[in-house]
Design a protein around this motif. Structure first.
Motif, PDB file in Angstrom:
ATOM      1  N   TRP A  42      63.532  79.281  19.709  1.00  0.00           N
ATOM      2  CA  TRP A  42      63.114  78.305  20.010  1.00  0.00           C
ATOM      3  C   TRP A  42      62.212  78.043  20.831  1.00  0.00           C
ATOM      4  O   TRP A  42      62.996  78.436  21.816  1.00  0.00           O
ATOM      5  CB  TRP A  42      64.513  77.084  19.939  1.00  0.00           C
ATOM      6  CG  TRP A  42      64.443  75.558  20.921  1.00  0.00           C
ATOM      7  CD1 TRP A  42      64.153  74.470  19.864  1.00  0.00           C
ATOM      8  CD2 TRP A  42      64.047  74.910  22.153  1.00  0.00           C
ATOM      9  NE1 TRP A  42      63.738  73.703  20.659  1.00  0.00           N
ATOM     10  CE2 TRP A  42      63.488  73.961  21.774  1.00  0.00           C
ATOM     11  CE3 TRP A  42      64.621  75.553  23.781  1.00  0.00           C
ATOM     12  CZ2 TRP A  42      63.425  73.022  23.431  1.00  0.00           C
ATOM     13  CZ3 TRP A  42      64.037  74.808  24.461  1.00  0.00           C
ATOM     14  CH2 TRP A  42      64.010  73.429  24.195  1.00  0.00           C
ATOM     15  N   GLN A  43      61.460  77.725  20.925  1.00  0.00           N
ATOM     16  CA  GLN A  43      60.008  78.027  21.788  1.00  0.00           C
ATOM     17  C   GLN A  43      60.208  76.928  22.758  1.00  0.00           C
ATOM     18  O   GLN A  43      60.092  75.906  22.638  1.00  0.00           O
ATOM     19  CB  GLN A  43      58.738  78.103  21.252  1.00  0.00           C
ATOM     20  CG  GLN A  43      57.600  78.599  22.073  1.00  0.00           C
ATOM     21  CD  GLN A  43      56.805  78.657  21.361  1.00  0.00           C
ATOM     22  OE1 GLN A  43      55.765  77.798  21.242  1.00  0.00           O
ATOM     23  NE2 GLN A  43      56.386  80.093  21.715  1.00  0.00           N
ATOM     24  N   GLN A  44      60.818  76.427  24.538  1.00  0.00           N
ATOM     25  CA  GLN A  44      61.008  75.497  25.071  1.00  0.00           C
ATOM     26  C   GLN A  44      59.592  74.729  25.144  1.00  0.00           C
ATOM     27  O   GLN A  44      59.798  72.964  24.908  1.00  0.00           O
ATOM     28  CB  GLN A  44      61.499  75.728  26.460  1.00  0.00           C
ATOM     29  CG  GLN A  44      61.619  75.007  27.315  1.00  0.00           C
ATOM     30  CD  GLN A  44      62.481  75.125  28.698  1.00  0.00           C
ATOM     31  OE1 GLN A  44      62.590  76.836  29.257  1.00  0.00           O
ATOM     32  NE2 GLN A  44      62.545  74.055  29.265  1.00  0.00           N
ATOM     33  N   GLN A  45      58.454  75.415  25.429  1.00  0.00           N
ATOM     34  CA  GLN A  45      57.038  74.620  26.145  1.00  0.00           C
ATOM     35  C   GLN A  45      56.887  74.113  24.326  1.00  0.00           C
ATOM     36  O   GLN A  45      56.574  72.457  24.932  1.00  0.00           O
ATOM     37  CB  GLN A  45      55.873  75.583  26.303  1.00  0.00           C
ATOM     38  CG  GLN A  45      55.199  75.531  26.747  1.00  0.00           C
ATOM     39  CD  GLN A  45      53.830  76.622  26.633  1.00  0.00           C
ATOM     40  OE1 GLN A  45      53.969  77.655  25.466  1.00  0.00           O
ATOM     41  NE2 GLN A  45      53.246  76.646  27.390  1.00  0.00           N
ATOM     42  N   SER A  92      58.198  73.019  21.883  1.00  0.00           N
ATOM     43  CA  SER A  92      59.948  72.520  21.078  1.00  0.00           C
ATOM     44  C   SER A  92      59.394  72.990  20.220  1.00  0.00           C
ATOM     45  O   SER A  92      60.556  72.510  19.370  1.00  0.00           O
ATOM     46  CB  SER A  92      60.552  71.237  21.657  1.00  0.00           C
ATOM     47  OG  SER A  92      59.194  70.249  20.702  1.00  0.00           O
ATOM     48  N   SER A 106      66.346  71.285  21.754  1.00  0.00           N
ATOM     49  CA  SER A 106      67.107  71.803  22.194  1.00  0.00           C
ATOM     50  C   SER A 106      67.232  73.305  21.403  1.00  0.00           C
ATOM     51  O   SER A 106      67.536  73.359  19.852  1.00  0.00           O
ATOM     52  CB  SER A 106      68.460  71.107  22.569  1.00  0.00           C
ATOM     53  OG  SER A 106      69.296  70.706  21.469  1.00  0.00           O
ATOM     54  N   PRO A 107      67.704  74.683  21.938  1.00  0.00           N
ATOM     55  CA  PRO A 107      68.034  75.233  20.966  1.00  0.00           C
ATOM     56  C   PRO A 107      69.493  75.048  20.171  1.00  0.00           C
ATOM     57  O   PRO A 107      69.274  75.232  19.028  1.00  0.00           O
ATOM     58  CB  PRO A 107      68.705  76.649  22.244  1.00  0.00           C
ATOM     59  CG  PRO A 107      68.711  76.051  22.670  1.00  0.00           C
ATOM     60  CD  PRO A 107      67.206  74.403  23.428  1.00  0.00           C
TER      61      PRO A 107
END
Ligand SMILES: [Zn+2]
Length: 303
Positions: free
Chosen positions: A168-171, A173, A203-204
């Protein structure tokens, strides 16, 4: 060699910072090859630029023709089948990764240092490095690394194992998923299927739950209804094994529980991340590929 593995992985995933990529990412306004002015893609730089073509011609390899437009992964697979011609003395190490690496280095030297490596220098350096790497490997004592295995009592009661993971990539999503099926009836590790997809998630944890759900649906599609799902997300595995709910992924858990009823037999087991490396890599790769080729989120990619 690890750095070359990473380099080739980046090339295969379209992640090398060549001209075409830099233009796509708005880092540069020109994608011209510094040698010939053609659009610089990874395949152009590694195989079709006149300089690269001369390096491959001179290299002591029994090499077939790589037509222009060949996807990079296909080109690398063709190279894997090449034979190093005698009397170079390279037996256990393969030469082509070193040639790709030195073409890349020569390209960077030209762009950033304005220094020119000749075709002969590039080939010689690649052969020297391959030989040095080969003798260093032969000198190493053979070490067997023990990999922790999932709980064997549970494993043996199911026909298939399914290693599943999400990245998962936060930036952005964006989430990538990856899973691997393995039949328990074979003594050797046989990977029967590998697939991956990409979608947006808040979220992850949601990404992990989605990966498990997708892997289960794929298992049903393949008629693998006796399954042990192995995940490194302890909270999801615990929730599924205890029927506890998690607010963050309430809906996904309801869906997973409903899909679960369609299996003849299914269990969920937590495994440490270390044991889940193939699914982890698959998830990361799907995230990377999707980001690079602009795949629509939600697309399922079977590799
Ligand atoms: Zn060129």
């Amino acid at each position: 060699m690890p750095k070359i593995k990473l380099f080739l992985w980046k090339a295969a995933a379209g992640a090398l910072p060549v001209g075409a990529q830099l233009v796509r990412r708005h880092i540069s306004s020109t994608w011209d090859c510094a040698r010939c002015g053609a659009p610089e893609t990874s395949t152009h730089m590694l195989f079709h630029c006149d300089f690269a073509a001369q390096v491959w011609n001179l290299a002591p390899l029994q090499l077939g023709h790589i037509p222009i437009g060949t996807p990079i992964l296909e080109a690398l697979n063709l190279l894997k089948k090449t034979i190093v011609l005698p009397p170079v003395g390279i037996h256990t190490a393969t030469l082509f990764p070193w040639i790709c690496w030195h073409i890349w280095k020569a390209r960077n030297q030209l762009i950033f240092q304005n220094s020119h490596f000749s075709v002969i220098e590039t080939v010689t350096k690649a052969v020297q490095d391959a030989l040095a790497w080969q003798s260093a490997q032969l000198a190493l004592p053979k070490v067997r690394v023990a990999t922790p295995r999932p709980n064997s009592t549970t494993t043996l009661t199911h026909d298939f194992l399914c290693y599943v993971d999400a990245a998962w990539q936060q930036q952005s999503s964006l989430a990538g998923s990856g899973w691997v099926f393995q039949a328990t009836s074979h003594s050797e590790k046989e990977i029967t299927t590998f697939s991956a997809g990409c979608r947006r998630f808040p979220s992850p944890l949601a990404a992990e739950a989605w990966a498990i759900k997708s892997a289960m649906l794929h298992a049903l599609q393949l008629e693998r209804s006796d399954l042990l799902v192995l995940s490194d997300s302890k909270s999801i595995v615990d929730a599924l094994n205890s029927n506890v709910s998690l607010n963050e992924i309430f809906g996904l858990l309801v869906e997973i529980r409903s899909i679960r009823n369609r299996f003849r037999s299914i269990s969920f087991q937590f495994i440490p991340r270390l044991v889940n490396s193939i699914a982890d890599a698959a998830a990361k790769l799907s995230l990377c590929i999707s980001g690079n080729i602009g795949l629509d989120p939600g697309t399922l990619v079977f590799v």
